[in-house]
Design an enzyme around this catalytic site. Structure first.
Site, PDB file in Angstrom:
ATOM      1  N   HIS A 118       0.819  -1.213   0.000  1.00  0.00           N
ATOM      2  CA  HIS A 118       0.000   0.000   0.000  1.00  0.00           C
ATOM      3  C   HIS A 118       0.848   1.255   0.000  1.00  0.00           C
ATOM      4  CE1 HIS A 118      -1.603   3.241   2.676  1.00  0.00           C
ATOM      5  NE2 HIS A 118      -2.524   3.274   1.726  1.00  0.00           N
TER       6      HIS A 118
ATOM      7  N   HIS B 116      -6.670   1.392  -4.282  1.00  0.00           N
ATOM      8  CA  HIS B 116      -7.355   0.935  -3.075  1.00  0.00           C
ATOM      9  C   HIS B 116      -8.434  -0.093  -3.369  1.00  0.00           C
ATOM     10  CE1 HIS B 116      -5.808   2.768   0.585  1.00  0.00           C
ATOM     11  NE2 HIS B 116      -5.321   3.699  -0.223  1.00  0.00           N
TER      12      HIS B 116
END
Length: 611
Positions: free
Chosen positions: A346, A380
């Site tokens: 991430h 995401h």
């Protein structure tokens, strides 16, 4: 939350200091002999007509001026503060009314004079009250699709929806600007824990177990708003499938500034130009370009995904992140650790795409501006898919938290009808109820599932050096301004397979204190005892992961602390060191670690299933 009563504690009303508000205090059990009270934690989940206040039985109910939750704790004889708040007094994180209690973003921005996006991130107010969330009732399931395999119809529909969102006035709750500001407000100090009685403590949805559910809800409403704008109830977001070799480059539809002479709504000027040209992601990016072939980068990326989901995500908190309840400062919570995917792939993608020519690394390289890049949402979307894949594996420990403070943590969003709704973590766990899913080819083999690093050849290894100090010999906190090598005693050696299934051996690095307004990263290696001329890399079995942070916390506090967890069970097997009493841990600073310190390094056995 559900818990037993605390022992009766004496208090006096005069111990409460003054403040502006009047709050009802209540007590479930009153002991007339001691003039004390005990606190029940069997409260109902938060609703917007009940601030989870302590409730006195009606005969004793009274109005006490100027009492907030922290002052009440101080009134309990000074026994508890937010630093040592027991679970019995904790509450779930509760977002207040986002349209009436919000402040400008004031954190995580290295140079406020150099910003390219607004820090006024509060949402517009339509004068509406917050409604409870209702699951969708339509029969259609929105199927999210891999961005690199999108059909022309899917791509054009997605562009049309984003353009419709961009065409709205900025102060419309569905505008692209308003949607981008959601991330800024929740991540850069827009909201406080006032609804839980801690108005001076910010809410932060990163670096804890809130990370996955918050972003799931964020994309849930973003997707439905887009579909509503083009009147398409089947509309679904793409996902950037960077866990598959063909999907690792930046998807083509985000690259051109114009298409057939028409501005591309998916284009964003604030991206790293070198990486846009290169296209192929580095999922373990550390601010340094790797001098390796594309094929080697692909293999390293696959290993990184394997590490995030399998090795370092082998139990609930290692995957989701540490516990975070009301009364805790952002990241300074009870567990103080970041989840494996959040701290790994991430963060790497965020940093890799942020414009390196900008001081604040806009857009994706800073949380206040990340939502302005359309790539944020497809990135995401795949992060959300990682949660689903991890859960679907069905391994012991691959379950969501069951703690009340996770289940009943809540956020407020504008939905597709411009209504304010409150959503809870507990309602985010079942995609069938949320009516969306991900397109997966059943014939595809998830290559990263087979990307466990090759076992180290013994002929390349040397005996552990006795020159490295043990943790008992180090004086903590220890600085990481240079490479740190330390020997850490293990809790057990040569464990059986049954023991490994029950408990994962985990390296815990606690109290990582660092400058919060800049990007930081260090790498962690275990038993990298190799002969001269052989150096372990992030693609090798000795590498157990890295700790990385994007700027986003309060610049008024120049330093903040956090922690990280790294699974060792497989790493010890692959480095031929299961029988060794000590593990040699090497921490390699990569960027921003000049004033970083560490408070503790331990190895523990962590149950895969929470009890």
């Amino acid at each position: 939350m559900s818990c037993s009563l605390l022992p009766v504690l004496a208090f006096t009303l005069t111990s409460f200091p003054a403040s502006k508000n009047t709050q009802i205090i209540s007590k479930k059990a009153f002991n007339s002999r001691t003039h004390g009270f005990s606190v029940s934690c069997n409260g109902a989940p938060h609703d917007d007509n009940n601030n989870n206040q302590f409730i006195l039985p009606k005969p004793q109910q009274l109005i006490l001026p100027n009492v907030d939750r922290r002052n009440l704790l101080v009134g309990l004889g000074g026994l508890y503060t937010t630093a040592n708040l027991p679970a019995a007094l904790a509450d779930p994180i509760t977002t207040p009314d986002i349209t009436s209690i919000c402040k400008d973003a004031g954190s995580g921005i290295r140079d406020p004079e150099a910003i390219v996006r607004s820090t006024k991130c509060c949402p517009p107010s339509l004068g509406k009250t917050i409604k409870p969330f209702v699951f969708p009732t339509e029969n259609t399931v929105r199927m999210r699709w891999p961005a690199h395999k999108g059909t022309q119809e899917q791509v054009e529909k997605y562009k049309r929806a984003i353009q419709a969102m961009r065409d709205l006035p900025d102060d419309h709750p569905h505008s692209f600007v308003s949607q981008a500001k959601i991330h800024c407000a929740y991540c850069n100090g827009g909201y406080t824990q006032v609804a839980s009685g801690f108005p001076e403590i910010d809410i932060q949805i990163h670096n804890s177990w809130l990370f996955f559910p918050f972003h799931r809800w964020y994309l849930y409403f973003f997707e439905r708003i887009l579909g509503n704008l083009i009147n398409d109830p089947t509309f679904a977001l793409p996902f950037w499938k960077w866990d598959e070799p063909a999907g690792m480059p930046i998807p083509e539809m985000f690259i051109p500034k114009n298409t057939s002479g028409i501005p591309n709504p998916l284009y964003n000027v604030y991206r790293d130009a070198t990486h846009v040209q290169k296209r192929l992601l580095d999922l373990d990016y550390d601010n340094v370009e790797k001098d390796i072939s594309n094929q080697a980068q692909i293999e390293c990326n696959l290993t990184t995904v394997y590490r995030d989901l399998i090795r370092n995500g082998a139990d609930t908190l290692s995957f989701f992140g540490g516990k975070y309840s009301a009364g805790s400062s952002p990241v300074e919570n009870g567990d103080k650790s970041v989840g494996s995917v959040e701290v790994g792939t991430h963060t790497a993608v965020h940093r890799w795409l942020g414009d390196s020519t900008r001081v604040n690394r806009e857009d994706l390289g800073n949380f206040y501006s990340a939502g302005y890049d359309p790539l944020f949402y497809v990135h995401h979307s795949n992060i959300d898919r990682m949660w689903k894949l991890w859960k679907d594996f069905g391994f012991p420990g691959n379950v969501e938290p069951t703690d009340n403070d996770w289940l009943n943590a809540s956020y407020v969003f504008y939905d597709e009808n411009q209504d304010l709704v409150r959503v809870y973590n507990k309602d985010s766990v079942d995609l069938d109820k949320l009516n969306y899913n991900f397109i997966e080819n059943p014939n595809d083999i998830l290559r990263w599932r087979k990307a466990r690093p090759a076992k180290r050849s013994k002929r390349l290894q040397v005996a552990p050096t006795e020159e490295a100090q043990t943790v008992e010999q180090l004086k903590f906190p220890v600085s990481l301004d240079k490479i740190l090598k330390v020997r850490v005693k293990r809790p057990a050696v040569n464990r059986t397979e049954a023991q490994k299934v029950r408990e994962n051996e985990v390296l815990l690095i606690k109290g990582i204190r660092f400058d919060c307004d800049k990007f930081v990263k260090f790498e962690v290696y275990v038993n990298d005892n190799l002969e001269d001329g052989v150096t372990a890399t992030p693609c090798d079995p000795e590498y157990v992961g890295g700790f990385a942070q994007i700027p986003h916390n309060d610049v008024k506090r120049s330093l903040m602390s956090n922690g990280a967890r790294f699974g060792l069970t497989e790493a010890l097997e692959d480095t031929n060191s299961e029988g060794e009493e000590y593990a040699t841990v090497t921490l390699v600073p990569k960027v921003g670690c000049e004033d970083l310190t560490i408070a503790q390094i331990t190895i523990e056995l962590v149950p895969r299933l929470l009890t």
